[in-house]
Design a protein around this motif. Structure first.
Motif: not given
Length: 460
Positions: A395-399
């Motif tokens: 998953e993409l790291e938030p931000g």
């Protein structure tokens, strides 16, 4: 006492002899310069808008561009073109060529009279450095990935680094640090890099220079943006006294050190247009393109419920995601004097995007599913072509976002291992890592070591 005719005649004779000698010296100098071979006066990295890797060549006199093309070589062998008429010239590696190691340039050519330029030997590494905000003992730190695969520190250790922005000309970083009381500080870190030298041993990664604070004041929040000129836009809010809301200021911290207060009241983070001279400002009725001083004030509005995802490097045209009333999302390409062109339309969440130099290739990160979310990288072409590759287990790291390097044809992002079901309260989550995606095959390669943010630093 008046001079005698004989003395006057002798003075005139000496004067004539001096004038004749001066004229002879001038003619001799002219002949020497006429037969002197041309010289290379300046060799430097050209702006990113010129191409994925480009060199600007300036000579002591106009040079035949065709002779530079036929007489010069790049090693390892790499096709290139020479653009321009006479002086200066621009050396551009072929579009689509991947540069995976430093290059040796043997530069030669002839001027308009056929005199040969002495062969020059240079070593050039046009690839960007890879930077990351990494967790360390005591907080977080910006580090650089060296050729050996090790992370070397560039900044002090702060409790947290909420944003790290590479200046568009490669001269440094803009940073936002946060202390344990939640107060933010803005910094500019100068960086020096030898990417163009006469000896291969002198080539090297960026080295840290002076660290300069933006202000002695602490802020409630701060957001940064940069352009290819090396300007840094600082958007920050200081805590007001009493019940008043934080007082926001927008300041352009220019490459030379001067500052301009812009007096804006935006509805979100402002982004500088890569080529300079303008910015994208979120407003209540859409995205506004505004000029920067000292240019005359102009404003163009792109109405609708849109965000800013990324820019097309040439021309600085934005790629805004659009939110539709039926909960669909789209990614659009904005062209001058044309309606926005829809590149993609779908139900998935659009997390990030990146674009090639001319806008012929676009990449997007999509997220689909709730209980079992799936991250997908989507490759789009201007003619309507589309390819997808699932990034299973990540998953993409938030931000964080997605950024493209045209010299190596790779995408950079920060990915966290996907944990299903979600970790229980109090348990630790797996750390995010830097990921590299081949922009053509969409193959993913993960780098060792935890990171918080990742970015490219252009050679500048």
């Amino acid at each position: 006492m008046r001079a005698t005719p004989l003395r006057w005649w002798r003075r005139q004779k000496r004067l004539r002899l001096l004038l004749i000698a001066a004229a002879a010296v001038a003619v001799l100098q002219q002949q020497l310069l006429w037969h002197r071979p041309p010289r290379l006066l300046e060799l430097r990295q050209a702006s990113a808008s010129s191409g994925p890797a480009a060199l600007s060549l300036r000579f002591s006199r106009p040079i035949q561009a065709s002779s530079v093309t036929t007489s010069s070589k790049l090693q390892p062998p790499l096709p290139f073109t020479i653009q321009g008429e006479g002086n200066p010239l621009l050396l551009l590696p072929a579009v689509g060529a991947r540069i995976e190691q430093p290059l040796e340039l043997r530069l030669a050519g002839r001027d308009k009279r056929g005199l040969s330029l002495p062969t020059q030997r240079w070593f050039w590494d046009p690839r960007p450095d890879l930077l990351a905000v990494v967790p360390v003992d005591g907080g977080e730190q910006v580090r650089l990935l060296t050729a050996s695969g090790a992370w070397t520190p560039l900044t002090p250790v702060w409790p947290a680094i909420t944003q790290s922005v590479a200046l568009g000309d490669g001269s440094g970083l803009g940073l936002v640090s946060r202390n344990q009381q939640g107060e933010h500080q803005v910094w500019k870190l100068e960086l020096k890099r030898n990417h163009l030298t006469r000896r291969s041993s002198d080539l090297g990664s960026a080295r840290a220079g002076r660290l300069q604070p933006f202000s002695t004041h602490a802020y409630v929040f701060a957001s940064l943006s940069s352009n290819a000129s090396g300007d840094l836009l600082v958007q920050a809010a200081a805590q007001a006294l009493g019940p008043e809301p934080p007082q926001e200021e927008v300041v352009l911290w220019e490459r030379g050190g001067s500052r301009r207060s812009l007096g804006l009241d935006p509805r979100g983070p402002i982004a500088l247009v890569p080529q300079g001279g303008a910015m994208i400002v979120p407003e209540s009725d859409g995205l506004a393109l505004r000029t920067l001083p000292p240019r005359p004030a102009r404003r163009q509005l792109l109405p609708g419920s849109r965000d800013l995802s990324s820019f097309r490097p040439v021309g600085g045209r934005p790629l805004p995601p659009r939110h539709w009333p039926d909960f669909r999302r789209s990614l659009e390409l904005v062209e001058p004097a044309q309606a926005p062109k829809t590149l993609w339309l779908g139900q998935e969440a659009l997390l990030a995007s990146a674009c090639s130099r001319g806008g012929d290739r676009v990449w997007a990160l999509l997220l689909d599913g709730i209980e079992q979310p799936v991250l997908t990288v989507l490759a789009l072409s201007r003619d309507g072509g589309e390819r997808r590759q699932r990034l299973l287990g990540w998953e993409l790291e938030p931000g964080t976002g997605l950024s493209y390097d045209p010299t190596t044809d790779r995408l950079l992002l920060a990915l966290r291992p996907l944990q299903l079901p979600a970790p229980a309260l109090g348990s630790s989550r797996a750390e995010p890592q830097a990921g590299l995606i081949d922009a053509t095959s969409l193959e993913l390669t993960m780098l060792k070591g935890p990171v918080r943010q990742v970015s490219w630093l252009p050679p500048g």
